[in-house]
Design a protein around this motif. Sequence first.
Motif, PDB file in Angstrom:
ATOM      1  N   TYR A 184       0.817  -1.208   0.000  1.00 39.03           N
ATOM      2  CA  TYR A 184       0.000   0.000   0.000  1.00 39.03           C
ATOM      3  C   TYR A 184       0.860   1.272   0.000  1.00 39.03           C
ATOM      4  CZ  TYR A 184      -4.285  -2.664   0.476  1.00 39.03           C
ATOM      5  OH  TYR A 184      -5.337  -3.506   0.239  1.00 39.03           O
ATOM      6  N   GLY A 185       2.051   1.193   0.562  1.00 41.37           N
ATOM      7  CA  GLY A 185       2.961   2.324   0.443  1.00 41.37           C
ATOM      8  C   GLY A 185       3.273   2.610  -1.011  1.00 41.37           C
TER       9      GLY A 185
ATOM     10  N   GLY B 176     -11.642 -10.382  11.948  1.00 43.82           N
ATOM     11  CA  GLY B 176     -11.794 -10.328  10.490  1.00 43.82           C
ATOM     12  C   GLY B 176     -10.654 -10.987   9.740  1.00 43.82           C
ATOM     13  N   ASN B 177      -9.723 -11.600  10.491  1.00 41.33           N
ATOM     14  CA  ASN B 177      -8.608 -12.358   9.907  1.00 41.33           C
ATOM     15  C   ASN B 177      -7.741 -11.499   8.981  1.00 41.33           C
ATOM     16  OD1 ASN B 177      -8.921 -15.163  11.005  1.00 41.33           O
ATOM     17  ND2 ASN B 177     -10.998 -14.815  10.233  1.00 41.33           N
ATOM     18  N   VAL B 178      -7.206 -12.112   7.922  1.00 41.53           N
ATOM     19  CA  VAL B 178      -6.245 -11.429   7.057  1.00 41.53           C
ATOM     20  C   VAL B 178      -6.865 -10.200   6.402  1.00 41.53           C
ATOM     21  CG1 VAL B 178      -4.753 -11.668   5.035  1.00 41.53           C
ATOM     22  CG2 VAL B 178      -4.990 -13.573   6.629  1.00 41.53           C
ATOM     23  N   ARG B 179      -8.157 -10.296   6.059  1.00 38.81           N
ATOM     24  CA  ARG B 179      -8.810  -9.155   5.401  1.00 38.81           C
ATOM     25  C   ARG B 179      -8.811  -7.937   6.311  1.00 38.81           C
ATOM     26  NH1 ARG B 179     -13.720 -11.311   4.249  1.00 38.81           N
ATOM     27  NH2 ARG B 179     -12.862 -12.304   2.394  1.00 38.81           N
ATOM     28  N   GLU B 180      -9.003  -8.161   7.605  1.00 36.93           N
ATOM     29  CA  GLU B 180      -8.990  -7.045   8.547  1.00 36.93           C
ATOM     30  C   GLU B 180      -7.593  -6.465   8.659  1.00 36.93           C
ATOM     31  OE1 GLU B 180     -10.695  -6.011  13.007  1.00 36.93           O
ATOM     32  OE2 GLU B 180      -9.985  -8.038  12.594  1.00 36.93           O
ATOM     33  N   LEU B 181      -6.571  -7.321   8.699  1.00 36.63           N
ATOM     34  CA  LEU B 181      -5.199  -6.835   8.753  1.00 36.63           C
ATOM     35  C   LEU B 181      -4.876  -6.015   7.492  1.00 36.63           C
ATOM     36  CD1 LEU B 181      -2.130  -8.937   9.925  1.00 36.63           C
ATOM     37  CD2 LEU B 181      -1.948  -7.150   8.228  1.00 36.63           C
ATOM     38  N   GLN B 182      -5.332  -6.482   6.364  1.00 40.04           N
ATOM     39  CA  GLN B 182      -5.136  -5.754   5.110  1.00 40.04           C
ATOM     40  C   GLN B 182      -5.770  -4.369   5.184  1.00 40.04           C
ATOM     41  OE1 GLN B 182      -6.613  -7.869   1.719  1.00 40.04           O
ATOM     42  NE2 GLN B 182      -6.247  -6.204   0.287  1.00 40.04           N
ATOM     43  N   ASN B 183      -6.986  -4.306   5.738  1.00 45.91           N
ATOM     44  CA  ASN B 183      -7.662  -3.015   5.885  1.00 45.91           C
ATOM     45  C   ASN B 183      -6.882  -2.081   6.805  1.00 45.91           C
ATOM     46  OD1 ASN B 183      -9.687  -4.041   4.275  1.00 45.91           O
ATOM     47  ND2 ASN B 183     -11.069  -4.505   5.976  1.00 45.91           N
ATOM     48  N   PHE B 184      -6.342  -2.632   7.896  1.00 43.28           N
ATOM     49  CA  PHE B 184      -5.531  -1.819   8.814  1.00 43.28           C
ATOM     50  C   PHE B 184      -4.338  -1.216   8.074  1.00 43.28           C
ATOM     51  CE2 PHE B 184      -6.624  -3.717  13.280  1.00 43.28           C
ATOM     52  CZ  PHE B 184      -7.955  -3.406  13.063  1.00 43.28           C
ATOM     53  N   ALA B 185      -3.639  -2.053   7.292  1.00 41.86           N
ATOM     54  CA  ALA B 185      -2.448  -1.582   6.585  1.00 41.86           C
ATOM     55  C   ALA B 185      -2.803  -0.480   5.586  1.00 41.86           C
ATOM     56  CB  ALA B 185      -1.777  -2.755   5.864  1.00 41.86           C
TER      57      ALA B 185
END
Length: 535
Positions: free
Chosen positions: A397-398, A425-434
Amino acid sequence: MSSRARILLIGYRKFSELINSVLPDYKDEAEIIIVESVASGSVDYHALVKEHKPDVVASAGSNAAFLQHSLKLPVIAQPVTDTDIVDAVARARRIGDRVHVFTYAAQPESEGRLFTALPALLGGDGLRHESYATTDEAAEKLLAMAAAGSADVVVGPSYICELATRRGLPAVLLYSRESARAMLDEALRQARVRSAELESQQAPGRFVIDSPQMSRVAELARTYARGSAAVLLQGESGTGKEHIAREIHQASDYRDGALVAINCGSIPNELFESELFGYVDGAFTSSRRGGRVGLVEQANGGVLYLDEIGEMPLSQQVKLLRVLQERSVRPVGSTRELLLDFKVIAATNADLQGAVDAGAFRDDLYYRLNVFTLRLPPLRERPEDVAAITKHYLAEYGQHYDVDMDVSALMENLLKPFMQYRWPGNVRELQNFAERIAVNAAHGVAIDELSLEELLPELRVAQASTGVPAGLLKEQEGRAIAEAMQRLGGDKAAVSKALGISPTTLWRRLKEMDLNQDFGADGAGNKKSKQYSRG
């Protein structure tokens, strides 16, 4: 990425007119750019591709052959069927007795048998046939024919028709609308395949693993990719089931075909057959002219990905089962079965075996899908993956938002709270955080411990909830279900509809609440067997 495919069509006038006659049938699915040209080394087709940015190119005859050797993009060739040839010759015979047919053929002898039989089929002896391999050869043969005065009418591709018209000869186009639609349907199919591949390669979200559990899952996925046997993916939402499905697709013998995804809980009953199986021209009042290729047929030669299979209603399950058993479909309104070859991958976050036991899922469909099973563990059960996935998404995302982030410094602040977090939310939630962090960094927000509480309030809520009685939300949900079951006499179909949840989800909640036995698997409740408290 646009939802419509971009098709660059290269051909001459009559061919362009033919394509224009069927374009309204494809206006919702494709943007078709038509360039009138005879393929040759004097035209820079790479520049045309760069200008129009198509997903695929379509053309006919020697044009298509030239472009297939010149371009790296898929080039779809206009098919010519025996029916096309017979119909075109029959139309030409109504204009004149002496008919001269020109066809493109890399091996000219391949069409000999048909043209030997045509005079007897249509009557008369004035039929001649010429094959050519290049446009120059076609022009030479037509000029010789015109000079000899041996034809009253010419049948051929659009370039031949144009040359004949210039010399005052009537001309009939060799291609039909049906073959034009066949070319565009194939172009659409290949455009979708290419778009899916590009999206898979370019979009943030490449599958990243660093734990022994997921390493084992990836190893099994590569093994299960072999052959045509079905694979069932089970795991909570956001654990990466779609990523694994893509990995299986790319490692399978079906990698050259499309990965066609179907959300099994979102198709209304009245549209199920037309969406999955397609329909022929005139199948029903609002049907599109020319018919429509169904989702299952689009997966022919590729992978059919049945997402959220546990949410599919029973009435639809029996129709899907037949397709999986027979490996064939019959489009709505057709009398012809289409034989297909595809691999099936199904995914669910539900307990399908439990749903089978409760009568909410067909056992024969379950066993058809459950040849190989992969269980994807939730992120909280594989903490080794948290750091690796976080670094990956921060870097992705950077780059995506063109922001220079010190990922190592960020990880010093993120690692401890991320390792303590439960990741519902598993990996999808981590992706959203990033992504949230990257977007804010792009707008000049300093990423430190204080701002993290503002950017990721879920972390603070999770910490604050320690020691607080859990399950308040579930308790409210349970009360709503119990009240609906009592009010509707245990009719599970009516309860699921009233609450806006699927029958499978309702069954899982009732099992957790230990209410299934009180109403029975068939949903016929006994109101006297239990009293439900509203308080």
